[in-house]
Design a protein around this motif. Structure first.
Motif, PDB file in Angstrom:
ATOM      1  N   GLN A 130      13.306  43.461 134.771  1.00  0.00           N
ATOM      2  CA  GLN A 130      13.992  42.288 134.254  1.00  0.00           C
ATOM      3  C   GLN A 130      15.408  42.622 133.803  1.00  0.00           C
ATOM      4  N   LYS A 131      15.584  43.792 133.213  1.00  0.00           N
ATOM      5  CA  LYS A 131      16.922  44.228 132.811  1.00  0.00           C
ATOM      6  C   LYS A 131      17.815  44.414 134.035  1.00  0.00           C
ATOM      7  N   GLN A 132      17.291  45.021 135.075  1.00  0.00           N
ATOM      8  CA  GLN A 132      18.069  45.192 136.298  1.00  0.00           C
ATOM      9  C   GLN A 132      18.417  43.847 136.922  1.00  0.00           C
ATOM     10  N   ILE A 133      17.485  42.907 136.869  1.00  0.00           N
ATOM     11  CA  ILE A 133      17.742  41.575 137.428  1.00  0.00           C
ATOM     12  C   ILE A 133      18.860  40.877 136.661  1.00  0.00           C
ATOM     13  N   SER A 134      18.839  40.956 135.323  1.00  0.00           N
ATOM     14  CA  SER A 134      19.893  40.316 134.521  1.00  0.00           C
ATOM     15  C   SER A 134      21.251  40.964 134.787  1.00  0.00           C
ATOM     16  N   GLU A 135      21.286  42.285 134.931  1.00  0.00           N
ATOM     17  CA  GLU A 135      22.547  42.961 135.242  1.00  0.00           C
ATOM     18  C   GLU A 135      23.071  42.550 136.616  1.00  0.00           C
ATOM     19  N   LEU A 136      22.185  42.454 137.588  1.00  0.00           N
ATOM     20  CA  LEU A 136      22.617  42.028 138.920  1.00  0.00           C
ATOM     21  C   LEU A 136      23.080  40.578 138.923  1.00  0.00           C
ATOM     22  N   GLN A 137      22.442  39.729 138.134  1.00  0.00           N
ATOM     23  CA  GLN A 137      22.889  38.342 138.044  1.00  0.00           C
ATOM     24  C   GLN A 137      24.273  38.245 137.419  1.00  0.00           C
ATOM     25  N   ALA A 138      24.555  39.064 136.375  1.00  0.00           N
ATOM     26  CA  ALA A 138      25.888  39.074 135.764  1.00  0.00           C
ATOM     27  C   ALA A 138      26.939  39.554 136.761  1.00  0.00           C
ATOM     28  N   GLU A 139      26.628  40.604 137.517  1.00  0.00           N
ATOM     29  CA  GLU A 139      27.562  41.081 138.534  1.00  0.00           C
ATOM     30  C   GLU A 139      27.786  40.038 139.626  1.00  0.00           C
ATOM     31  N   PHE A 140      26.748  39.321 139.978  1.00  0.00           N
ATOM     32  CA  PHE A 140      26.881  38.275 140.990  1.00  0.00           C
ATOM     33  C   PHE A 140      27.773  37.133 140.494  1.00  0.00           C
ATOM     34  N   ALA A 141      27.593  36.736 139.229  1.00  0.00           N
ATOM     35  CA  ALA A 141      28.444  35.679 138.662  1.00  0.00           C
ATOM     36  C   ALA A 141      29.907  36.128 138.591  1.00  0.00           C
ATOM     37  N   LYS A 142      30.135  37.392 138.228  1.00  0.00           N
ATOM     38  CA  LYS A 142      31.495  37.928 138.183  1.00  0.00           C
ATOM     39  C   LYS A 142      32.130  37.941 139.570  1.00  0.00           C
ATOM     40  N   ALA A 143      31.352  38.332 140.569  1.00  0.00           N
ATOM     41  CA  ALA A 143      31.869  38.331 141.940  1.00  0.00           C
ATOM     42  C   ALA A 143      32.194  36.918 142.407  1.00  0.00           C
ATOM     43  N   GLN A 144      31.352  35.950 142.044  1.00  0.00           N
ATOM     44  CA  GLN A 144      31.639  34.561 142.410  1.00  0.00           C
ATOM     45  C   GLN A 144      32.913  34.072 141.748  1.00  0.00           C
ATOM     46  N   ALA A 145      33.148  34.435 140.461  1.00  0.00           N
ATOM     47  CA  ALA A 145      34.380  34.031 139.771  1.00  0.00           C
ATOM     48  C   ALA A 145      35.609  34.651 140.445  1.00  0.00           C
ATOM     49  N   GLU A 146      35.517  35.921 140.829  1.00  0.00           N
ATOM     50  CA  GLU A 146      36.631  36.564 141.521  1.00  0.00           C
ATOM     51  C   GLU A 146      36.914  35.906 142.866  1.00  0.00           C
ATOM     52  N   ILE A 147      35.877  35.529 143.583  1.00  0.00           N
ATOM     53  CA  ILE A 147      36.061  34.851 144.872  1.00  0.00           C
ATOM     54  C   ILE A 147      36.745  33.503 144.667  1.00  0.00           C
ATOM     55  N   LEU A 148      36.327  32.761 143.629  1.00  0.00           N
ATOM     56  CA  LEU A 148      36.941  31.467 143.352  1.00  0.00           C
ATOM     57  C   LEU A 148      38.410  31.622 142.971  1.00  0.00           C
ATOM     58  N   ASN A 149      38.708  32.667 142.181  1.00  0.00           N
ATOM     59  CA  ASN A 149      40.096  32.924 141.795  1.00  0.00           C
ATOM     60  C   ASN A 149      40.955  33.265 143.012  1.00  0.00           C
ATOM     61  N   LEU A 150      40.417  34.087 143.902  1.00  0.00           N
ATOM     62  CA  LEU A 150      41.156  34.427 145.118  1.00  0.00           C
ATOM     63  C   LEU A 150      41.368  33.202 146.004  1.00  0.00           C
ATOM     64  N   LYS A 151      40.398  32.329 146.064  1.00  0.00           N
ATOM     65  CA  LYS A 151      40.566  31.101 146.846  1.00  0.00           C
ATOM     66  C   LYS A 151      41.681  30.234 146.262  1.00  0.00           C
TER      67      LYS A 151
END
Length: 207
Positions: free
Chosen positions: A137-158
């Motif tokens: 569960q800890k690994q899942i939460s960390e991966l979800q945070a990294e995924f949200a950060k990557a989505q924010a970076e993609i939106l910023n680049l767009k």
């Protein structure tokens, strides 16, 4: 006398031909030959007994493995460690009880779950399978945070890409306007120069 001898020989031959089947079989046995009648009348030989290998559970428990053994389909003799781990934590009676309470299509998953949980309990006697679940569960939460950060970076680049594209379009339009205005100004100056030349040609006449 000759007639009497012939009668005795005929009677002995007829008696020999009228022997019983038992006597015939006895004579064939004594002579070492087997008659076709004895082959057909002999009962079929019983099949050789099939030796069943006990499953890993029955082998470890040192008991006789019956035909409809509940543990045999899930604990093959080639993998005794599987039953050893499950038996160490749950016990044979509890495993049999849980399998009997489940339908057959769910027993394989249940055995795999019991073996996994028992293995986790052996490795971590305090937390067992719960510790592994918390870690996942800890690994899942960390991966979800990294995924949200990557989505924010993609939106910023767009957004940056769209702003840059708009700026390029604006500069291109301004450049086209400037080029068109410069062409008009060049045409006007040429006309002015032509007028001046005309006036220069008429100037000596006025003087």
């Amino acid at each position: 006398m000759e007639c009497s001898d012939n009668k005795t020989t005929i009677s002995s031959l007829s008696a020999g031909s009228m022997k019983s089947p038992n006597n015939v079989s006895a004579t064939t046995k004594s002579s070492g030959l087997i008659s076709p009648r004895s082959i057909l009348s002999a009962p079929p030989s019983p099949p050789s007994p099939v030796i069943l290998t006990p499953c890993a559970a029955c082998k470890i428990l040192r008991r006789r493995c019956v035909d409809k053994c509940v543990l045999a389909p899930y604990f093959p003799p080639t993998d005794p460690l599987k039953f050893t781990i499950a038996h160490r934590v749950f016990g044979a009676s509890n495993i049999i009880k849980m399998l009997q309470e489940l339908p057959e299509e769910q027993r394989t998953d249940a055995v795999n779950s019991m073996v996994y949980e028992a293995n986790a309990r052996i490795r971590d006697p305090v937390y067992g399978c719960a510790g592994v679940i918390c870690q996942f569960q800890k690994q899942i939460s960390e991966l979800q945070a990294e995924f949200a950060k990557a989505q924010a970076e993609i939106l910023n680049l767009k957004c940056q890409n769209s702003n840059l594209l708009a700026l390029v379009c604006m500069e291109v339009s301004e450049y086209q306007e400037n080029s068109s205005s410069s062409n008009d100004y060049g045409n006007n100056t040429s006309l002015f120069l032509e007028d001046n030349s005309v006036y220069a040609a008429w100037e000596p006449l006025w003087t």
